[in-house]
Design a protein around this motif. Sequence first.
Motif, PDB file in Angstrom:
ATOM      1  N   ALA A 106       0.853  -1.193   0.000  1.00  0.00           N
ATOM      2  CA  ALA A 106       0.000   0.000   0.000  1.00  0.00           C
ATOM      3  C   ALA A 106       0.886   1.239   0.000  1.00  0.00           C
ATOM      4  N   SER A 107       0.430   2.278  -0.680  1.00  0.00           N
ATOM      5  CA  SER A 107       1.183   3.541  -0.689  1.00  0.00           C
ATOM      6  C   SER A 107       0.238   4.697  -0.369  1.00  0.00           C
ATOM      7  N   LYS A 108       0.730   5.594   0.478  1.00  0.00           N
ATOM      8  CA  LYS A 108      -0.085   6.743   0.871  1.00  0.00           C
ATOM      9  C   LYS A 108      -0.120   7.741  -0.281  1.00  0.00           C
ATOM     10  N   ILE A 109      -1.327   8.110  -0.677  1.00  0.00           N
ATOM     11  CA  ILE A 109      -1.522   9.095  -1.746  1.00  0.00           C
ATOM     12  C   ILE A 109      -1.514  10.495  -1.169  1.00  0.00           C
ATOM     13  N   ASP A 110      -2.181  10.658  -0.029  1.00  0.00           N
ATOM     14  CA  ASP A 110      -2.343  11.995   0.541  1.00  0.00           C
ATOM     15  C   ASP A 110      -2.693  11.882   2.020  1.00  0.00           C
ATOM     16  N   GLU A 111      -2.435  12.955   2.730  1.00  0.00           N
ATOM     17  CA  GLU A 111      -2.844  13.093   4.128  1.00  0.00           C
ATOM     18  C   GLU A 111      -3.108  14.568   4.353  1.00  0.00           C
ATOM     19  N   PHE A 112      -4.245  14.862   4.976  1.00  0.00           N
ATOM     20  CA  PHE A 112      -4.548  16.256   5.250  1.00  0.00           C
ATOM     21  C   PHE A 112      -5.403  16.388   6.495  1.00  0.00           C
ATOM     22  N   GLU A 113      -5.345  17.582   7.052  1.00  0.00           N
ATOM     23  CA  GLU A 113      -6.211  17.919   8.179  1.00  0.00           C
ATOM     24  C   GLU A 113      -7.340  18.769   7.619  1.00  0.00           C
ATOM     25  N   SER A 114      -7.628  19.870   8.206  1.00  0.00           N
ATOM     26  CA  SER A 114      -8.734  20.710   7.760  1.00  0.00           C
ATOM     27  C   SER A 114      -8.318  21.531   6.552  1.00  0.00           C
ATOM     28  N   LEU A 115      -9.167  21.505   5.544  1.00  0.00           N
ATOM     29  CA  LEU A 115      -8.907  22.240   4.302  1.00  0.00           C
ATOM     30  C   LEU A 115     -10.145  23.026   3.905  1.00  0.00           C
ATOM     31  N   GLY A 116      -9.923  24.056   3.120  1.00  0.00           N
ATOM     32  CA  GLY A 116     -11.043  24.745   2.504  1.00  0.00           C
ATOM     33  C   GLY A 116     -11.674  23.840   1.456  1.00  0.00           C
ATOM     34  N   CYS A 117     -12.881  24.167   1.051  1.00  0.00           N
ATOM     35  CA  CYS A 117     -13.631  23.324   0.127  1.00  0.00           C
ATOM     36  C   CYS A 117     -12.870  23.071  -1.184  1.00  0.00           C
ATOM     37  N   ASP A 118     -12.351  24.107  -1.810  1.00  0.00           N
ATOM     38  CA  ASP A 118     -11.666  23.933  -3.092  1.00  0.00           C
ATOM     39  C   ASP A 118     -10.453  23.026  -2.970  1.00  0.00           C
ATOM     40  N   GLU A 119      -9.665  23.217  -1.919  1.00  0.00           N
ATOM     41  CA  GLU A 119      -8.484  22.382  -1.712  1.00  0.00           C
ATOM     42  C   GLU A 119      -8.890  20.932  -1.415  1.00  0.00           C
ATOM     43  N   TYR A 120      -9.921  20.757  -0.612  1.00  0.00           N
ATOM     44  CA  TYR A 120     -10.419  19.415  -0.307  1.00  0.00           C
ATOM     45  C   TYR A 120     -10.849  18.700  -1.590  1.00  0.00           C
ATOM     46  N   LEU A 121     -11.639  19.381  -2.417  1.00  0.00           N
ATOM     47  CA  LEU A 121     -12.119  18.753  -3.654  1.00  0.00           C
ATOM     48  C   LEU A 121     -10.957  18.437  -4.597  1.00  0.00           C
ATOM     49  N   ALA A 122      -9.951  19.283  -4.642  1.00  0.00           N
ATOM     50  CA  ALA A 122      -8.765  19.013  -5.471  1.00  0.00           C
ATOM     51  C   ALA A 122      -8.050  17.761  -4.961  1.00  0.00           C
ATOM     52  N   ARG A 123      -7.931  17.626  -3.657  1.00  0.00           N
ATOM     53  CA  ARG A 123      -7.275  16.438  -3.084  1.00  0.00           C
ATOM     54  C   ARG A 123      -8.087  15.180  -3.389  1.00  0.00           C
TER      55      ARG A 123
ATOM     56  N   PRO B 119     -12.045  22.919  12.524  1.00  0.00           N
ATOM     57  CA  PRO B 119     -12.177  24.376  12.534  1.00  0.00           C
ATOM     58  C   PRO B 119     -13.650  24.800  12.523  1.00  0.00           C
ATOM     59  N   LYS B 120     -13.947  25.837  13.273  1.00  0.00           N
ATOM     60  CA  LYS B 120     -15.300  26.404  13.285  1.00  0.00           C
ATOM     61  C   LYS B 120     -15.165  27.904  13.462  1.00  0.00           C
ATOM     62  N   TYR B 121     -15.940  28.627  12.680  1.00  0.00           N
ATOM     63  CA  TYR B 121     -15.903  30.084  12.763  1.00  0.00           C
ATOM     64  C   TYR B 121     -16.668  30.543  13.997  1.00  0.00           C
ATOM     65  N   ASN B 122     -16.007  31.324  14.852  1.00  0.00           N
ATOM     66  CA  ASN B 122     -16.612  31.891  16.049  1.00  0.00           C
ATOM     67  C   ASN B 122     -17.145  33.278  15.684  1.00  0.00           C
ATOM     68  N   GLU B 123     -18.467  33.396  15.642  1.00  0.00           N
ATOM     69  CA  GLU B 123     -19.117  34.653  15.258  1.00  0.00           C
ATOM     70  C   GLU B 123     -18.773  35.794  16.211  1.00  0.00           C
ATOM     71  N   VAL B 124     -18.665  35.488  17.498  1.00  0.00           N
ATOM     72  CA  VAL B 124     -18.394  36.516  18.504  1.00  0.00           C
ATOM     73  C   VAL B 124     -16.969  37.047  18.352  1.00  0.00           C
ATOM     74  N   LYS B 125     -16.016  36.142  18.266  1.00  0.00           N
ATOM     75  CA  LYS B 125     -14.606  36.530  18.186  1.00  0.00           C
ATOM     76  C   LYS B 125     -14.146  36.842  16.765  1.00  0.00           C
ATOM     77  N   LYS B 126     -14.999  36.547  15.788  1.00  0.00           N
ATOM     78  CA  LYS B 126     -14.693  36.800  14.372  1.00  0.00           C
ATOM     79  C   LYS B 126     -13.402  36.103  13.923  1.00  0.00           C
ATOM     80  N   LYS B 127     -13.263  34.853  14.356  1.00  0.00           N
ATOM     81  CA  LYS B 127     -12.089  34.091  13.931  1.00  0.00           C
ATOM     82  C   LYS B 127     -12.403  32.601  13.945  1.00  0.00           C
ATOM     83  N   ILE B 128     -11.583  31.841  13.267  1.00  0.00           N
ATOM     84  CA  ILE B 128     -11.740  30.394  13.216  1.00  0.00           C
ATOM     85  C   ILE B 128     -11.015  29.787  14.412  1.00  0.00           C
ATOM     86  N   GLU B 129     -11.710  28.865  15.090  1.00  0.00           N
ATOM     87  CA  GLU B 129     -11.143  28.172  16.243  1.00  0.00           C
ATOM     88  C   GLU B 129     -11.232  26.668  16.019  1.00  0.00           C
TER      89      GLU B 129
END
Length: 156
Positions: free
Chosen positions: A22-39, A65-75
Amino acid sequence: MRGAISFLFCLIFSVAASAQEASKIDEFESLGCDEYLARMDGAINEARQNPSSTIFVLIYEGKEPKYNEVKKKIEQVFPNFRSAEAKTRSIKKWLLHRELPIERFSFVKAGFRENLTVEIWNVPEGALPPKPTPTLTKIKYRKGKPKGFCTDCCGS
């Protein structure tokens, strides 16, 4: 002469054995939608180029990752219960969209890591599948419905 034959035998055996790993093709954590679909398209191309192989997708639940509306940042927050299943459903939807048989893929809930992680492996016919390598034995969950990748096109 005997040594040369032994060497040749070992060489042939090692080449044949390495061709069936077996050979690993890819490994990723959290990605944006476009990058995820490309992978995922990269994994789909690998499946098309190797029609006798099975593509293994190992999904490790972990903080996402989740966008925090109060803090206006991704956590980074703990996942919802059954997050891996939601991710699997969204990957399957993308495979159907790309007209690739889902049977060419094998999905594994691989355990837990600090962060959501996806590993994609090409496993030739006759090769052993990859073994999950979780780094945590348990994880906390948060309330709510789990979401897949790219909820606009292939989520939930």
